[in-house]
Structures are given as C-alpha cells and as structure tokens.
Design a protein around this motif. Structure first.
Motif, PDB file in Angstrom:
ATOM      1  N   ILE A 127     -20.957  43.990 134.476  1.00 51.16           N
ATOM      2  CA  ILE A 127     -19.923  44.260 135.494  1.00 51.16           C
ATOM      3  C   ILE A 127     -19.763  43.037 136.409  1.00 51.16           C
ATOM      4  O   ILE A 127     -18.647  42.578 136.673  1.00 51.16           O
ATOM      5  N   LYS A 128     -20.912  42.508 136.857  1.00 47.99           N
ATOM      6  CA  LYS A 128     -20.850  41.364 137.777  1.00 47.99           C
ATOM      7  C   LYS A 128     -20.187  40.151 137.125  1.00 47.99           C
ATOM      8  O   LYS A 128     -19.497  39.383 137.777  1.00 47.99           O
ATOM      9  N   ASN A 129     -20.451  39.986 135.821  1.00 45.00           N
ATOM     10  CA  ASN A 129     -19.887  38.830 135.111  1.00 45.00           C
ATOM     11  C   ASN A 129     -18.516  39.108 134.513  1.00 45.00           C
ATOM     12  O   ASN A 129     -17.984  38.305 133.756  1.00 45.00           O
ATOM     13  N   ASN A 130     -18.001  40.313 134.799  1.00 40.67           N
ATOM     14  CA  ASN A 130     -16.697  40.692 134.273  1.00 40.67           C
ATOM     15  C   ASN A 130     -16.657  40.626 132.748  1.00 40.67           C
ATOM     16  O   ASN A 130     -15.664  40.198 132.150  1.00 40.67           O
ATOM     17  N   GLN A 131     -17.770  41.035 132.119  1.00 42.16           N
ATOM     18  CA  GLN A 131     -17.843  41.052 130.654  1.00 42.16           C
ATOM     19  C   GLN A 131     -17.795  42.497 130.174  1.00 42.16           C
ATOM     20  O   GLN A 131     -18.091  43.423 130.928  1.00 42.16           O
ATOM     21  N   THR A 132     -17.509  42.674 128.874  1.00 37.68           N
ATOM     22  CA  THR A 132     -17.508  44.022 128.308  1.00 37.68           C
ATOM     23  C   THR A 132     -18.945  44.521 128.203  1.00 37.68           C
ATOM     24  O   THR A 132     -19.837  43.774 127.801  1.00 37.68           O
ATOM     25  N   SER A 133     -19.147  45.751 128.542  1.00 34.69           N
ATOM     26  CA  SER A 133     -20.474  46.370 128.434  1.00 34.69           C
ATOM     27  C   SER A 133     -20.913  46.384 126.965  1.00 34.69           C
ATOM     28  O   SER A 133     -20.094  46.534 126.060  1.00 34.69           O
ATOM     29  N   ILE A 134     -22.231  46.254 126.715  1.00 37.16           N
ATOM     30  CA  ILE A 134     -22.685  46.376 125.314  1.00 37.16           C
ATOM     31  C   ILE A 134     -22.826  47.850 124.910  1.00 37.16           C
ATOM     32  O   ILE A 134     -23.077  48.161 123.756  1.00 37.16           O
ATOM     33  N   VAL A 135     -22.675  48.740 125.871  1.00 42.31           N
ATOM     34  CA  VAL A 135     -22.678  50.181 125.557  1.00 42.31           C
ATOM     35  C   VAL A 135     -21.408  50.822 126.145  1.00 42.31           C
ATOM     36  O   VAL A 135     -21.470  51.686 127.021  1.00 42.31           O
ATOM     37  N   PRO A 136     -20.259  50.419 125.654  1.00 41.06           N
ATOM     38  CA  PRO A 136     -18.998  50.847 126.277  1.00 41.06           C
ATOM     39  C   PRO A 136     -18.612  52.286 125.913  1.00 41.06           C
ATOM     40  O   PRO A 136     -19.173  52.875 124.981  1.00 41.06           O
ATOM     41  N   GLY A 137     -17.612  52.794 126.625  1.00 41.51           N
ATOM     42  CA  GLY A 137     -17.086  54.122 126.325  1.00 41.51           C
ATOM     43  C   GLY A 137     -16.679  54.264 124.864  1.00 41.51           C
ATOM     44  O   GLY A 137     -16.853  55.330 124.259  1.00 41.51           O
ATOM     45  N   GLU A 138     -16.180  53.205 124.278  1.00 43.70           N
ATOM     46  CA  GLU A 138     -15.741  53.269 122.877  1.00 43.70           C
ATOM     47  C   GLU A 138     -16.911  53.607 121.954  1.00 43.70           C
ATOM     48  O   GLU A 138     -16.747  54.287 120.936  1.00 43.70           O
ATOM     49  N   LEU A 139     -18.107  53.119 122.301  1.00 42.02           N
ATOM     50  CA  LEU A 139     -19.295  53.426 121.496  1.00 42.02           C
ATOM     51  C   LEU A 139     -19.671  54.908 121.653  1.00 42.02           C
ATOM     52  O   LEU A 139     -20.026  55.586 120.684  1.00 42.02           O
ATOM     53  N   GLY A 140     -19.546  55.389 122.898  1.00 44.58           N
ATOM     54  CA  GLY A 140     -19.804  56.815 123.135  1.00 44.58           C
ATOM     55  C   GLY A 140     -18.825  57.670 122.355  1.00 44.58           C
ATOM     56  O   GLY A 140     -19.205  58.688 121.757  1.00 44.58           O
ATOM     57  N   LYS A 141     -17.566  57.249 122.330  1.00 39.92           N
ATOM     58  CA  LYS A 141     -16.533  57.998 121.605  1.00 39.92           C
ATOM     59  C   LYS A 141     -16.827  58.007 120.098  1.00 39.92           C
ATOM     60  O   LYS A 141     -16.677  59.031 119.436  1.00 39.92           O
ATOM     61  N   ARG A 142     -17.252  56.870 119.584  1.00 40.69           N
ATOM     62  CA  ARG A 142     -17.599  56.810 118.155  1.00 40.69           C
ATOM     63  C   ARG A 142     -18.631  57.890 117.823  1.00 40.69           C
ATOM     64  O   ARG A 142     -18.497  58.615 116.836  1.00 40.69           O
ATOM     65  N   ASP A 143     -19.648  58.011 118.675  1.00 41.05           N
ATOM     66  CA  ASP A 143     -20.716  58.966 118.390  1.00 41.05           C
ATOM     67  C   ASP A 143     -20.251  60.414 118.548  1.00 41.05           C
ATOM     68  O   ASP A 143     -20.672  61.291 117.790  1.00 41.05           O
ATOM     69  N   VAL A 144     -19.384  60.650 119.523  1.00 44.35           N
ATOM     70  CA  VAL A 144     -18.833  62.001 119.697  1.00 44.35           C
ATOM     71  C   VAL A 144     -18.041  62.388 118.445  1.00 44.35           C
ATOM     72  O   VAL A 144     -18.119  63.528 117.955  1.00 44.35           O
TER      73      VAL A 144
END
Ligand code: NDP
Length: 378
Positions: free
Chosen positions: A343-360
C-alpha cells in the motif's frame, strides 16, 4: 456460561491451529511501554514513524488471539482502532492495546470511520457472510481493506467488493498469511521453479475436530459451508501456489456424518480431485471430524512436503527425507507488514481480492461437484 463457551471454543480452535506458539517477547515489552503513554501520543508516534493505522473489525478469536498481538510486532502498521458489537470487550482492548476512545466503533457507527484520519486500513475479521458488506462499507469510507478468508460467499459478492475498492481507489487484500511464511514459500520455490522437475502429483489435507456445536462455522448462512470454506481453502491455495497452476475441473465426494448434532447444515468432511493443466494429479481433503494437516508434492525427481503445513507456527517440511530448516515467523505480522508495504509503495498486493475471488469460484465448483456427483468445469 457464554464466556465459558467462548473460552472453550477459543481453546479448541487455538489448539488445532497454533502448533508451537511464537513467543511475543517484544510485544510484551511494547505493551508495558505503551501503557505508560497517552494513547493519542502513541498514535502520533506511530504516524511519525511512518506506520499506517489498522482498525480490526470483529474482536473474536482470530483478531484477539493472533492479529492484535501481531500488530505489536509490525514495523509498517499498528493497531489504531477497533470495531466491535460487544461493549464488554472495549475496556479490555483499550487497556491492552492503548486505543483512544475516538478510535472505537460499533457496527452502527462504523461508517463514520471515514472522518478518522488515524485509520488507514480496515481489517475485516467477521464471520464469512459479513465480509462483503463490511468490505464495501470500508471502501466507501475511503479506507484500504484487508478481508479475512474466505473472501465472500459468492463470486458476485467478490466482484462487488473488488469494484467498491477500485472505485474508491483503495487496495483490497485477503488475509492469506501463508504467502508470507517461509515453509510454504519454499514449496512455491521448489514447485514453480521445477527444482525437482515437473510436479506430477500434489495432495493436501486440513482438518480438526470442531468444538462448540452452536458456533457460526456450523451455520450455512454465516459460514457458507463447512470445512471446505474454512480449511479446504488452504489446500486449494497450497495446490495452486506449489504447482503454479489453477484447476480446470473438479470432482468431489462428501464424507459420512458420523458426529451427532453438529452437521445438520454443513458437510462434516469432503474429498475432491482437481483436473489440472498438464495432467497433474491434485487431490484435497478437508474435515471438521478428524485431524489432517499436510501439503505434499511428488515431482519427477523427488518429493517435497510440509506437515504440519498450515498452522500458525511449528511447521515442518522435508525434501525426500531431509528436513527443511526455516525459522518460525509471526505469520500475521509478516502478512500485515507485507500488505501494508504494498500500500505504501502503491504496488499491487500479492494477496489481492482477485486471488480471493479465484478461490471462492473454485470452492463453489467443489460444492457443486459434491452436490451433483458430476465433474464440474471451473
Ligand atoms: P469468531 O467467532 O471468534 O469472531 C468473530 C467476531 O465477529 C465475533 O467475536 C464478533 O466480534 C463479530 N461478530 C459480529 N457479528 C457476529 C455474529 N452474528 N456472530 C458471530 N460473531 C459476530 O471467529 P474467528 O475470529 O475465528 O473468525 C473470523 C474470521 O476470520 C472468519 O472469516 C475466519 O475464516 C477468519 N479466520 C482466519 C484465520 C487465518 O488464519 N487467516 C484464522 C481464523 C479465522 P465482536 O463481539 O467484537 O463484535
């Protein structure tokens, strides 16, 4: 009685996940120090140190037993606020974590967090069915979000959560602690770099004997399902991050219900088989009726495995018969520091919402396969 039940529940859950407890020596010191300092001054000190303020939402076993203590060990963030529906928890948390009154909310006052500059990130640690609503409300309050697993009960809710955070220009991460844990990262390295050749077969199981029959984990409306939602998700993750591939299709079978009075709404256990790219054999198992805790990869030129694979500490691994040797880390501290750094570096999280969605999406397919007895394309 209620308190007794909660302690017992916490004890059972901690027992099943904790393995070796990680000593929190520095947190104890910090706690003692913090008590001497006015909470407002503490907040200013943390801000000056460049730390982002986190508010935990839902002060249950995981927030209280793991996340709050971990926030005394983090370098990029600190516990700035709490959101709770249980007033009796407030004095205990205030005392222990030195939280100013102005940073304490309940579910009705939650949205006014938008006006609180101390809170940068809202961490949702509520029962599964509440993740979507509170993530969306947090995004609307203009805050970054960390949401516990499973991200939501439906893919549609995941889409809404991702859209809300995108619209607010805020980051959304899922509480996948093992992406920051050395033994699991070694499985990723060995598997995806093909150190022992292609992975041909991968198996994983996670299970424990669940306690209190009245808890939300056994209510379909709140949990979304049984051990697949709670524990099988770790196996799905393990299979995907070790092989570097996602499943194409799944078959699944529900196990027998052998324990009375607990499983009227959700499965007690299940097994599933993924069809993977390249013909990798991938099998998982999750249970609330018995102990399981492993991730094993069989590659062309050797095997590598973890057991236990998914606890908070005390993980063990071996390559062939040679033990892996990594330090026990505070997984939750690593996870929160890692997410906050992105967040501080304005980078994409390595555990983003898209990864959560994939698992759902994968979990929904597993359940459909279990229900219909047919292979389901993911
Ligand atoms: P708990 O039941 O211990 O805590 C949930 C808290 O949510 C409660 O204490 C309560 O806090 C709040 N809450 C609000 N409404 C309700 C409600 N209707 N029923 C019950 N609780 C309510 O659960 P856990 O802490 O074990 O799990 C919370 C989330 O964290 C889950 O999504 C779970 O999957 C995830 N989790 C993740 C782990 C990981 O390793 N990543 C490990 C354990 C859990 P209050 O009284 O403050 O309002």
């Amino acid at each position: 009685m209620e308190q007794h039940d909660k302690s017992r529940r916490k004890f059972l859950y901690d027992l099943s996940l904790a393995g070796l407890s990680v000593p929190l020596i520095s947190s104890a010191l910090q706690c003692t120090d913090d008590k001497k300092t006015n909470p407002e001054i503490m907040i200013e000190k943390n801000k000056k140190a460049g730390k982002l303020g986190i508010a935990l939402v839902g002060l249950g076993n995981y927030a209280g037993g793991q996340l709050a203590p971990a926030l005394l060990q983090t370098g990029n963030c600190y516990l700035a606020g709490i959101v709770t529906g249980t007033p009796s928890k407030i004095p205990v948390w205030k005392e222990k974590y030195n939280i100013p009154d102005k940073n304490i909310y309940n579910y009705e006052t939650f949205d006014s967090i938008k006006d609180n500059p101390d809170i940068d990130i809202i961490y949702i640690v509520l029962p599964n069915s509440m993740h979507a609503e509170y993530t969306i409300r947090a995004a609307k309050a203009g805050k970054h979000v960390i949401c516990e697993k499973p991200m939501a009960l439906t893919v549609e809710d995941c889409d809404k959560m991702i859209a809300a955070c995108k619209q607010a220009g805020k980051s959304l991460s899922i509480g996948y602690r093992l992406h920051f844990e050395p033994y699991n990262l070694e499985m990723v390295r060995l598997g995806t770099n093909k150190i022992y050749g292609d992975v041909k077969k991968i198996t994983s199981g996670f299970g424990f004997l669940i306690g209190d029959p009245t808890q939300w984990r056994l209510k379909k409306a709140m949990a979304g399902g049984g051990p697949m939602q709670d524990l099988g998700i770790y196996c799905v993750q393990g299979i995907c991050y070790t092989t570097g591939h996602e499943p194409i299709a799944v078959s699944a079978q529900e196990g027998p219900k052998t324990i009375a009075d607990k499983f009227s709404e959700v499965e007690q256990s299940l097994k599933w088989q993924f069809e993977m790219p390249g013909g990798i054999i991938a099998e998982g198992e999750a249970s609330y009726g018995y102990e399981l805790n492993f991730l094993k990869a069989e590659a062309e030129k050797g095997t590598f495995e973890l057991s236990p694979a998914y606890n908070y500490g005390g993980l063990k691994g071996k390559i062939g018969e040679t033990p892996m040797n990594f330090p026990n880390v505070n997984q939750q501290a690593k996870q929160m520091d890692g997410i906050v750094l992105s967040i501080k570096n304005n980078q994409t999280s390595i555990v983003p919402g898209e990864l959560g969605k994939r698992d759902v999406k994968i979990i929904a397919a597993v359940y459909e396969a279990m229900r219909t007895g047919k292979k389901v394309i993911i």
